[in-house]
Design a protein around this motif. Sequence first.
Motif, PDB file in Angstrom:
ATOM      1  N   THR A   1      13.007  31.783 -38.464  1.00 44.87           N
ATOM      2  CA  THR A   1      13.397  31.571 -37.063  1.00 44.87           C
ATOM      3  C   THR A   1      14.081  32.778 -36.446  1.00 44.87           C
ATOM      4  OG1 THR A   1      15.463  30.541 -37.802  1.00 44.87           O
ATOM      5  CG2 THR A   1      13.598  29.081 -37.309  1.00 44.87           C
ATOM      6  N   HIS A   2      14.763  33.622 -37.267  1.00 46.50           N
ATOM      7  CA  HIS A   2      15.570  34.687 -36.691  1.00 46.50           C
ATOM      8  C   HIS A   2      15.305  36.066 -37.283  1.00 46.50           C
ATOM      9  CE1 HIS A   2      17.687  31.082 -35.314  1.00 46.50           C
ATOM     10  NE2 HIS A   2      18.105  31.835 -34.323  1.00 46.50           N
ATOM     11  N   GLY A   3      14.252  36.231 -38.035  1.00 50.94           N
ATOM     12  CA  GLY A   3      13.778  37.551 -38.403  1.00 50.94           C
ATOM     13  C   GLY A   3      14.613  38.274 -39.426  1.00 50.94           C
ATOM     14  N   ALA A   4      14.572  39.612 -39.336  1.00 54.30           N
ATOM     15  CA  ALA A   4      15.213  40.471 -40.325  1.00 54.30           C
ATOM     16  C   ALA A   4      16.716  40.242 -40.381  1.00 54.30           C
ATOM     17  CB  ALA A   4      14.919  41.939 -40.001  1.00 54.30           C
ATOM     18  N   ASN A   5      17.256  40.349 -41.597  1.00 57.32           N
ATOM     19  CA  ASN A   5      18.701  40.399 -41.843  1.00 57.32           C
ATOM     20  C   ASN A   5      19.412  39.066 -41.689  1.00 57.32           C
ATOM     21  OD1 ASN A   5      18.063  43.158 -41.968  1.00 57.32           O
ATOM     22  ND2 ASN A   5      18.703  43.497 -39.855  1.00 57.32           N
TER      23      ASN A   5
ATOM     24  N   THR B   1      10.162  40.500 -30.116  1.00 57.20           N
ATOM     25  CA  THR B   1       9.881  41.937 -30.031  1.00 57.20           C
ATOM     26  C   THR B   1      11.200  42.684 -29.904  1.00 57.20           C
ATOM     27  OG1 THR B   1       9.661  41.962 -27.616  1.00 57.20           O
ATOM     28  CG2 THR B   1       7.680  41.501 -28.899  1.00 57.20           C
ATOM     29  N   ILE B   2      11.307  43.799 -30.620  1.00 59.91           N
ATOM     30  CA  ILE B   2      12.515  44.624 -30.591  1.00 59.91           C
ATOM     31  C   ILE B   2      12.109  46.089 -30.500  1.00 59.91           C
ATOM     32  CG2 ILE B   2      14.624  45.306 -31.798  1.00 59.91           C
ATOM     33  CD1 ILE B   2      14.533  42.649 -33.293  1.00 59.91           C
ATOM     34  N   LYS B   3      12.631  46.774 -29.502  1.00 55.28           N
ATOM     35  CA  LYS B   3      12.523  48.230 -29.421  1.00 55.28           C
ATOM     36  C   LYS B   3      13.935  48.777 -29.470  1.00 55.28           C
ATOM     37  CE  LYS B   3      10.648  52.149 -26.845  1.00 55.28           C
ATOM     38  NZ  LYS B   3      10.091  52.696 -28.096  1.00 55.28           N
ATOM     39  N   ASN B   4      14.286  49.396 -30.591  1.00 53.01           N
ATOM     40  CA  ASN B   4      15.657  49.810 -30.874  1.00 53.01           C
ATOM     41  C   ASN B   4      15.700  51.329 -30.998  1.00 53.01           C
ATOM     42  OD1 ASN B   4      18.253  50.169 -31.827  1.00 53.01           O
ATOM     43  ND2 ASN B   4      18.156  48.476 -33.279  1.00 53.01           N
ATOM     44  N   SER B   5      16.349  51.989 -30.039  1.00 57.37           N
ATOM     45  CA  SER B   5      16.457  53.449 -30.048  1.00 57.37           C
ATOM     46  C   SER B   5      17.889  53.835 -30.385  1.00 57.37           C
ATOM     47  CB  SER B   5      16.068  54.032 -28.688  1.00 57.37           C
ATOM     48  OG  SER B   5      14.740  53.681 -28.355  1.00 57.37           O
ATOM     49  N   GLY B   6      18.066  54.562 -31.487  1.00 52.97           N
ATOM     50  CA  GLY B   6      19.398  54.933 -31.940  1.00 52.97           C
ATOM     51  C   GLY B   6      19.638  56.428 -31.870  1.00 52.97           C
TER      52      GLY B   6
ATOM     53  N   ASP C   1      11.273  49.795 -34.364  1.00 50.42           N
ATOM     54  CA  ASP C   1      10.645  48.750 -33.553  1.00 50.42           C
ATOM     55  C   ASP C   1       9.936  47.732 -34.435  1.00 50.42           C
ATOM     56  OD1 ASP C   1      11.405  50.459 -31.493  1.00 50.42           O
ATOM     57  OD2 ASP C   1       9.447  51.437 -31.442  1.00 50.42           O
ATOM     58  N   ASN C   2       9.790  46.531 -33.913  1.00 53.00           N
ATOM     59  CA  ASN C   2       8.981  45.524 -34.603  1.00 53.00           C
ATOM     60  C   ASN C   2       8.496  44.483 -33.607  1.00 53.00           C
ATOM     61  OD1 ASN C   2      12.052  44.710 -35.121  1.00 53.00           O
ATOM     62  ND2 ASN C   2      10.866  42.808 -35.037  1.00 53.00           N
ATOM     63  N   ILE C   3       7.371  43.868 -33.936  1.00 56.01           N
ATOM     64  CA  ILE C   3       6.822  42.733 -33.195  1.00 56.01           C
ATOM     65  C   ILE C   3       6.548  41.636 -34.204  1.00 56.01           C
ATOM     66  CG2 ILE C   3       4.968  41.887 -31.720  1.00 56.01           C
ATOM     67  CD1 ILE C   3       4.523  44.720 -30.754  1.00 56.01           C
ATOM     68  N   ASP C   4       7.171  40.467 -34.006  1.00 61.44           N
ATOM     69  CA  ASP C   4       7.060  39.349 -34.943  1.00 61.44           C
ATOM     70  C   ASP C   4       6.392  38.159 -34.272  1.00 61.44           C
ATOM     71  OD1 ASP C   4       8.664  41.132 -36.256  1.00 61.44           O
ATOM     72  OD2 ASP C   4      10.259  39.714 -36.729  1.00 61.44           O
ATOM     73  N   PHE C   5       5.661  37.389 -35.088  1.00 61.27           N
ATOM     74  CA  PHE C   5       5.116  36.105 -34.660  1.00 61.27           C
ATOM     75  C   PHE C   5       5.481  35.064 -35.717  1.00 61.27           C
ATOM     76  CE2 PHE C   5       2.368  39.331 -32.789  1.00 61.27           C
ATOM     77  CZ  PHE C   5       2.349  38.937 -31.456  1.00 61.27           C
ATOM     78  N   PHE C   6       5.865  33.865 -35.260  1.00 57.52           N
ATOM     79  CA  PHE C   6       6.230  32.830 -36.221  1.00 57.52           C
ATOM     80  C   PHE C   6       5.716  31.473 -35.758  1.00 57.52           C
ATOM     81  CE2 PHE C   6       9.814  33.368 -33.321  1.00 57.52           C
ATOM     82  CZ  PHE C   6      10.154  32.075 -32.963  1.00 57.52           C
TER      83      PHE C   6
ATOM     84  N   VAL D   1       6.596  29.944 -41.092  1.00 54.87           N
ATOM     85  CA  VAL D   1       6.175  31.262 -41.557  1.00 54.87           C
ATOM     86  C   VAL D   1       6.368  32.268 -40.428  1.00 54.87           C
ATOM     87  CG1 VAL D   1       3.763  30.861 -40.879  1.00 54.87           C
ATOM     88  CG2 VAL D   1       4.293  32.581 -42.622  1.00 54.87           C
ATOM     89  N   ARG D   2       6.729  33.489 -40.783  1.00 58.79           N
ATOM     90  CA  ARG D   2       6.871  34.597 -39.824  1.00 58.79           C
ATOM     91  C   ARG D   2       6.200  35.834 -40.413  1.00 58.79           C
ATOM     92  NH1 ARG D   2      11.103  37.198 -36.053  1.00 58.79           N
ATOM     93  NH2 ARG D   2      11.819  35.057 -35.730  1.00 58.79           N
ATOM     94  N   TYR D   3       5.528  36.574 -39.535  1.00 61.22           N
ATOM     95  CA  TYR D   3       4.956  37.863 -39.944  1.00 61.22           C
ATOM     96  C   TYR D   3       5.469  38.920 -38.987  1.00 61.22           C
ATOM     97  CZ  TYR D   3       1.715  41.165 -42.021  1.00 61.22           C
ATOM     98  OH  TYR D   3       1.169  42.235 -42.698  1.00 61.22           O
ATOM     99  N   SER D   4       5.964  40.035 -39.550  1.00 63.70           N
ATOM    100  CA  SER D   4       6.600  41.081 -38.765  1.00 63.70           C
ATOM    101  C   SER D   4       5.838  42.385 -38.889  1.00 63.70           C
ATOM    102  CB  SER D   4       8.051  41.279 -39.232  1.00 63.70           C
ATOM    103  OG  SER D   4       8.674  42.322 -38.524  1.00 63.70           O
ATOM    104  N   PHE D   5       5.384  42.924 -37.754  1.00 61.26           N
ATOM    105  CA  PHE D   5       4.738  44.232 -37.706  1.00 61.26           C
ATOM    106  C   PHE D   5       5.820  45.284 -37.479  1.00 61.26           C
ATOM    107  CE2 PHE D   5       1.584  41.137 -36.397  1.00 61.26           C
ATOM    108  CZ  PHE D   5       0.448  41.524 -37.094  1.00 61.26           C
ATOM    109  N   GLN D   6       6.044  46.143 -38.479  1.00 64.10           N
ATOM    110  CA  GLN D   6       7.139  47.100 -38.475  1.00 64.10           C
ATOM    111  C   GLN D   6       6.638  48.510 -38.143  1.00 64.10           C
ATOM    112  OE1 GLN D   6      10.551  46.491 -39.455  1.00 64.10           O
ATOM    113  NE2 GLN D   6      10.092  44.307 -39.406  1.00 64.10           N
TER     114      GLN D   6
END
Length: 703
Positions: A144-148, A378-383, A402-407, A424-429
């Motif tokens: 439900t909430h992705g990475a980490n 979807t997350i676009k993270n610029s550090g 960046d990543n785009i996830d579908f669940f 189930v979730r799949y994350s394109f990294q």
Amino acid sequence: MKKSITSLLIIVSNYLVFSQEVNMDSLGVTKLSEVVVTAQIEPQSLKKSVHNVKVISAQDIANLGANNLGDILNQYINITVRPSSNSGKSTVSMFGLDAGYFKILVDNVPLVNESGLGNNTDLSQINLNDIEQIEIIEGSMGVTHGANAVTGILNIITKKSTKEKWSIVATIQEETVGKEFSLFAKGRHIQNLKISHNITDNWFVSIGSNRNDFRGFLGEKKGKNHTINDGTRGYSWLPKEQWQNNMLLSYKKNDFRVFYKFEWFDEVINFYGSAAQSGYNSQYGSYKYGDDQRFYSTRFYHHLNAVGKLFSQLNYNISLSHQYQKREVEDFRYNISDDVELNNTKQKDQSMEVYYSTGTLSNFFKNKKVDFQLGYETIKNSGFAIVDEENNQKKEVSKSIDNIDFFAISEIQLTDSFSIRPGVRYSFQSLFENQYAISLGNRLLLPKKYEIRASIGKSYRTPTFTELYSQIIFDGHYFVGNENLIPETSTSYEASIKKQIDLTPEIDLKTNFMMSYLNVDDRITSALTGFEGATPIYEYINISKFKSINFALSNAIQSENWKLSLGGSLTGISREIENLEFSSDDKFLYNFNLNSSLSYTLPKEGTTFSIYYKFTGKTQQYLLTTDGYVLSEIEPYSWLDASIRKLFYKNRIELTIGARNLLNINNVNQSNLNQGAGHAVSSQVLLAYGRSYFFKLTYNLNF
């Protein structure tokens, strides 16, 4: 230090709610509503939720007189709050894993900070005055909430409406810092103002501002104006000032709801060097000075959310968020003798900008026994960060993660009492190999008010910006990140049984026993990977393993005017740490926690008495020394908070007085056990600044 208390009665009081069912979590707090929203396909009652959800309401926060999220979570049985006197920040640890594995969200959107998105969140930067309730779910929440979201999630649900046409709430709070207090120069000083208005039956707006001025804790230090060069200049806990300003605009009609929320956060932390040195220039002559710094943190948060129906049946929930956070460092020489700052230089040393969106679509079937949800994230993270190079050179690093996830999640009610929830979730990294998460939850309702839940989940943690790109290089030291790191993977198992017993028509007992197991592979560790001449090179690599097992029991008894709760947990942690030169023992090390609460309410007087107690048992872990990994022990300690809350003048005036850390905890001993030599070397961990007292006055004007 006195021996830690292992059991204690606690007096706590919450307002009575006569027309609703009441629920109690491990703190023994009153729930104004059983409805939960976190990780649910649709909002539903706690009883129907497949997940074990812990709820803390706005009334609970008010009873504690808390000034930051750490004050609240410090009472939670499976969470350890880790404050830092050097940085002024507080983070959480759950099941022996740090805040990088635990996700904090605001209205289901992860909050950006200098160490990540939703992880390693500084608890002192969370505004408590706008919270409707807090929902906590333990265990793997990767679907439900992705990475980490490895050890769990915490979702802060903010207030988005008011019953009155106008609502004006003004608060002042004064708090001692240990024994230190004065109206302006010492202690903690908090002011808050919130104005809410129902423009029409459909439109609602609110604006708010909160100032939290922490004047630092001297302890054995002598402050910024100390001129003797004896190493005691400065503060034991750094002074800092925070401003949080927010605005909410919402619209609702029939099944459609939309809101836009904006928050601006600003923080200044002051660091004063411990040395008082001597200087001279033509303008001031001879003078005493210190080499000091200021750290400026700024965060802008935008959140647009829309909820409604498509084709008169499908439910959608979409959030769009833009967040920007930066940290600046100002170096200067403080002329103590003449109260003047010299040679000020200021630069940005870190920033993070995030474009975030998440959405779900549900209610595909008219059959209420089957619910299905599709979602994306979807997350676009610029550090950006400035890192150290050799020869005292600086280097700017700018990277995107960046990543785009579908669940997809389904909740199937096989019978009236048995439900299953696969997901189930799949994350394109963009930087790593694509990741996935899976989960299966079950809920079984049995006769005589028994509830059984069980789940299994597989999740992952992606490397942080620091682990990937950090560089600390100077004479004799070489610590660097590693752009070739891979995500950690984890598997968790959880089972619980809950029972409600009606002792009398007015008194009921709720008891819940839960056990869980977590396994983490490819854990990231800073390890010795080679030498640059005679200088050892330490680099982050995927080499270690982690396992934990947890048993927790909570009990709550409640009548109309009082409540009693008692809970305990036993956690075993196995850390197999390697650095290519040494490795630690992988045996399980156990830690016992206990919390308890007792509350009593005087309804006619509108008075609430509150006390919360928590015992943290001996903590063991392996630490790296020049001879290898040695076992370290942190001694047990107890924490006790108490308050009295009173309403006046038709509930318009609310007065809360209380004390934190009544057992006066400051430092706790930490010993490094040299098993071969048979002796221990002790040090101290600065845990708190001792007993403190607070006074909080709130004025509610509703019309």
